[in-house]
Structures are given as C-alpha cells and as structure tokens.
Design a protein around this motif. Structure first.
Motif, short mmCIF file in Angstrom:
data_model
loop_
_atom_site.label_atom_id
_atom_site.label_comp_id
_atom_site.label_asym_id
_atom_site.label_seq_id
_atom_site.Cartn_x
_atom_site.Cartn_y
_atom_site.Cartn_z
N PHE A 57 12.46 -15.90 3.11
CA PHE A 57 11.98 -16.50 1.86
C PHE A 57 13.16 -16.93 0.99
O PHE A 57 13.16 -18.02 0.43
N TYR A 58 14.13 -16.06 0.86
CA TYR A 58 15.31 -16.43 0.06
C TYR A 58 16.04 -17.61 0.68
O TYR A 58 16.55 -18.49 -0.01
N LYS A 59 16.11 -17.64 2.01
CA LYS A 59 16.75 -18.76 2.68
C LYS A 59 16.01 -20.06 2.39
O LYS A 59 16.60 -21.12 2.25
N GLU A 60 14.71 -19.95 2.33
CA GLU A 60 13.89 -21.12 2.02
C GLU A 60 14.28 -21.70 0.66
O GLU A 60 14.10 -22.90 0.39
N LEU A 61 14.82 -20.85 -0.20
CA LEU A 61 15.24 -21.29 -1.54
C LEU A 61 16.73 -21.61 -1.58
O LEU A 61 17.32 -21.71 -2.65
N ASP A 62 17.33 -21.75 -0.42
CA ASP A 62 18.74 -22.11 -0.29
C ASP A 62 19.70 -21.12 -0.95
O ASP A 62 20.75 -21.49 -1.44
N ILE A 63 19.33 -19.86 -0.95
CA ILE A 63 20.23 -18.84 -1.47
C ILE A 63 21.21 -18.48 -0.36
O ILE A 63 20.81 -18.24 0.77
N PRO A 64 22.52 -18.44 -0.68
CA PRO A 64 23.49 -18.06 0.35
C PRO A 64 23.26 -16.63 0.84
O PRO A 64 22.80 -15.77 0.09
N LEU A 65 23.65 -16.38 2.08
CA LEU A 65 23.37 -15.10 2.70
C LEU A 65 24.00 -13.93 1.96
O LEU A 65 23.39 -12.88 1.80
N ALA A 66 25.23 -14.12 1.50
CA ALA A 66 25.91 -13.02 0.80
C ALA A 66 25.15 -12.65 -0.47
O ALA A 66 25.07 -11.47 -0.84
N THR A 67 24.62 -13.65 -1.11
CA THR A 67 23.85 -13.39 -2.32
C THR A 67 22.54 -12.69 -1.99
O THR A 67 22.12 -11.77 -2.70
#
Lengths: 258, 258
Positions: A57-67
């Motif tokens: 879900f976070y990836k879907e929002l283009d949040i970097p992995l480290a974040t």
DNA sequence: TTAGACACTCACGTAGGGTGAGAGTCAAGT
DNA sequence: ACTTGACTCTCACCCTACGTGAGTGTCTAA
C-alpha cells in the motif's frame, strides 16, 4: 500448535512480489521472515503477510522503501490507522486519474477543433516532480517562512529527503489525530509532539542548532489555528485539531524546550 | 511568422517535468527540442509540448522510455488513436484502485473480526510483477503454446523485453483496429500485419529462424476467431476484428511467407 | 561592463530491483 | 542409500530513470 508458515515462493505467488524483491526486503530490514531455517531458508508467517500488504500500500503511494520501514518500525505504528490513511490516499489517486481523463478529453476536443486549450492545460493532473514544487509546498504548509535559516535549508534539501520527512510527518499527524481525544499533556501525545518537533526542525534546517526555537514552535502551532490554509489531516480544515496541536506544542515547548 | 517557442525552464514549469529529465529525453531522442540555438539552448514548440503530453500518458502506464520512443516514432503513430488508448488504460487504472479499496475494506473488516479473509485476498488488486506472470499471459494471449521453440524462448525472455514487445503489440493492434474498415489486403493494413508478424516472432523465439512459420501464423489468426479468450482490443471480444485479423494474416502469409 | 538569472555539459551517485552463476537443501521415488 | 527434480541460498553484475553538484558559457537589463 506452531504457526503456519510459507516459503518464499509461496509468498511470491500469493502476493505477486518477486522472490528477488522479497530477498531485497529482508536484506534492508523491511520485511524479515518469521524464521530462517538451518539451511537459511526463509519462512513467513501471518504477521509478515500483513506487513507485506502494508508495504505494498505504501509503495502504491510512491513512498521510498527506507521511509516505509521507518514508518512501520515506529512503536506508534497502528495497522488500522494506516489502512484508513491508505484509503484516503487511494481516493486521492482516483481523483488524479479523473483529472487526467479530463485533460485527455480536452486534448481530444482541442485537436478536433472543438475548443481552444492553453499549453499549461495539457499537463493538468500529471504529477509535478520538480524539487521546486516540493519547496513551495513546504513554505505553504510548515511555516518555514518565519524561520531564519529555513530558506537556505530548503534550497539545499534534496527531494528525497523532503519526501521522507513529509511521509513521516503525515504519519505522525495521523497518530496525533487519533489521540486528540486525550489531554494534550498525555504522555503518549507528548511523545508524538516530540517526534513532530524533530521533523519540523529538519524542515527548518535547524536540527543540530543549540537554539531550541521554542517560540517559533509555539508560533507554528498558533499559525495552525489562525490560518485556514493549514488543514493538517483529512484534507480539510479542522479547528479542534488545530487547537489541540497548538496547545500540545505549547505545552511541549514550555516543558522541554525552555 | 515564427512559431512560438519555450525555454526548457518554461516547459518544466508548465509540465512539472524536471529540467534534468527534459535533457535526458533529448539525449535519448525521446523528446527533441524544435531548435537548438547557437548557444546550445533548447527551445520547444507546440508539437513538442503535445509529444511531451503523450510521453507523460505512456509513463503513467509504466511503459519504458525506449518503448515510448519506438511507439511515437512509428510512422503509423496517430495522436488521436493514442489518446483513446490512454483513456481506456486510465479507466483500467481506476478499476485497479477500486479493487485495492475493496481489498483494504476487507482487510479492515478482517482485523475487526467481522469477516474471515484468505491470505491471498490480502493482495487483490496489487500488480503482479513476476516474470512468471508475464510468461503466463503470453501463453494465454499469443498462441505461443503451439510453436515448438516458444516455451524455451519464453523462459529465456527477460521481463523488460516482454513488456516492450507487449506495448508495441498493443500499439500495432490499435492501429490495425482503426484500419479494419479497409480491405484486409490494403497496403497499409498489410504493412501493420508485417509488423505484427515480426513481434509475434520475437515472442515465439523464432525471429532469426529461416523457417517463416507461415502456417503457424495463419493458425494463430484462426485461433483468434475460434477462442473467445482472445479479445484483442477494447477489453472485449470482437468477432469482426478477429476475423479481419485472421484474414489479413492469412493473406500476408500467402503473399509474403510462402 | 556588470551581475544575476538562465542554460549548457559532464559525471558521479542512487533506488529498486532483474538476471545469471554456482552451490546447497529438501523430499519423493527407486 | 542414492538419485533427481524442485526449491532455496548468496554473490555479483547490470539496468532504468533520473537527482545532484561542479564548472562554465550565455542572455539581458541596468
């Protein structure tokens, strides 16, 4: 009774995430298997599968992995809160697509001679990806204008750094919003305010300064109450929450910063 | 009267695409400015702005840049056709978000104890990114099962290669669909069938083979008519178009491959 | 001419993987 | 016990699409 576990291939098949990616996630501490067997095999359990969903879900929002990792590893992280947050963000994504469809329709009409279109309008709805746009947002939303070093800090802040701070700030605000029924001097609330303070300091470019900037921090809280542009959560202005924040920030400053 | 032109900063501001990115696009031949001044400054005109919009739409669909370039540089490329295609793809994206929202709601209900959820269902709506999934699609859609070398070719085909072929195939099919009012032996139609043939050969892993595979190509066209799984365009089965394709492919094979 | 804004090229670095090579492990069958 | 095919591991190179900084040239108004 032992918990049911799944091999890496099984998880990949279930989730659609490649095996390489799952290994990468383990490597960076983002998604660690429940068990590493003697043979070094990875076995995942229920909590890992739920965590992977959050990651996606976070990836879907283009949040970097480290974040993503930082957010998920935060003791204050709450799955339900996060899911509600994702819900809102997905609705925003949907709105964006509506906008793109609109732009597209207008472009077609323009080509067919039915209407006149400005060049700017060609790009309505597409993401703006310049660092400049991010800086502009910081100015509008986080009261950095009123702090001396902020202009310089903002100019030197990298886009990724800003995105990271932004994502963590959103997360912290969400958590604060969930606790806004509590007294503003509640221990947990104040812990989150502490977090918020540190993030703001990064944005201000004063994170390593001796000066605690107590008054500026209080001033920022006051700004939330005074200016309706500062809608902090839920995409709308929330007076009660702004007041809660201002009071909590003031209390924190008086207790910890002076 | 000279055409109105825009500096790189202006285009960046209008479009939200960074200056660095615009330079990159020039560098790789994806978006070249109308003019390079004596000072090497880039100046963009109306057609470039429209092309940039196309690029952004294709990027929205996760098409690699090199592929976008191939599509845009194809003499058969047509802006209106492309815009209609983007429209459909954006609607698909919207559906995907709907699915994610559903998954999300179900997850919430599951956590709150309101319903029981399978682990697989945690990931409904997320993209499947494994090479295996791509190979599966190739089997289902492009008749590779019936060709000898195809299994091996498929196993050795890289994910990016497959995506590229897929995007170009879609584009070719779109163009063919637009010409399906013409006779199947029309020169332009046959030109596109030639393109289609070469792409299929890549998928079959026989692009450098002496054997022209005329009969297999004809057989593939027949497959489109016989099997309703093979909806080629518009996300639905279109019998007329399938028949058009079959006939055009048969004609092409007889004229060019035997 | 000056100076600030703008543009250029070059080059290094990064995030998030894809891919292949080589080797070990597991489990069922013989 | 051995074999074999499926599975897993680590290592390492590579790629795409940029972001960023350094150094330098160009433009334009004062």
């Amino acid at each position: 009774m032992e918990e049911q576990t799944f091999s890496i291939r099984h998880v990949s098949a279930m989730s659609g995430v490649s095996i390489r990616t799952l290994r990468l996630y383990d490597e960076i501490g983002l998604l660690q298997p429940l068990v590493r067997t003697e043979a070094r095999y990875r076995l995942y359990g229920k909590n890992e599968l739920l965590r992977l969903q959050q990651i996606l879900f976070y990836k879907e929002l283009d949040i970097p992995l480290a974040t993503i990792r930082k957010i998920l590893d935060n003791p204050a992280f709450d799955t339900l809160t996060a899911l509600y947050h994702h819900h809102k963000e997905l609705l925003k994504k949907k709105d964006k697509i509506e906008k793109l469809l609109q732009t597209l329709t207008h472009t077609i009409q323009s080509i067919e001679g039915e209407l006149q279109m400005n060049y700017d309008d060609l790009y309505q709805g597409f993401d703006t990806v310049t660092a400049e746009a991010y800086r502009k947002e910081a100015k509008e939303k986080y009261g950095v204008e009123s702090v001396e070093q902020s202009e310089h800090a903002l100019l030197s802040m990298k886009k990724k750094d800003f995105q990271t701070l932004q994502a963590m700030m959103r997360n912290t605000l969400e958590n604060l919003f969930n606790l806004s029924h509590k007294p503003m001097n509640d221990e947990e609330v104040q812990g989150l305010i502490h977090e918020y303070y540190r993030i703001i300091r990064e944005l201000w470019g004063t994170s390593s300064s001796e000066d605690s900037q107590a008054e500026q921090f209080i001033g920022l809280g006051q700004l939330y109450c005074d200016d309706e542009r500062f809608y902090l959560v839920n995409n709308c202005y929330n007076k009660e929450f702004a007041e809660f924040m201002a009071a909590a920030m003031k209390y924190y400053a008086e207790k910890q910063l002076y």
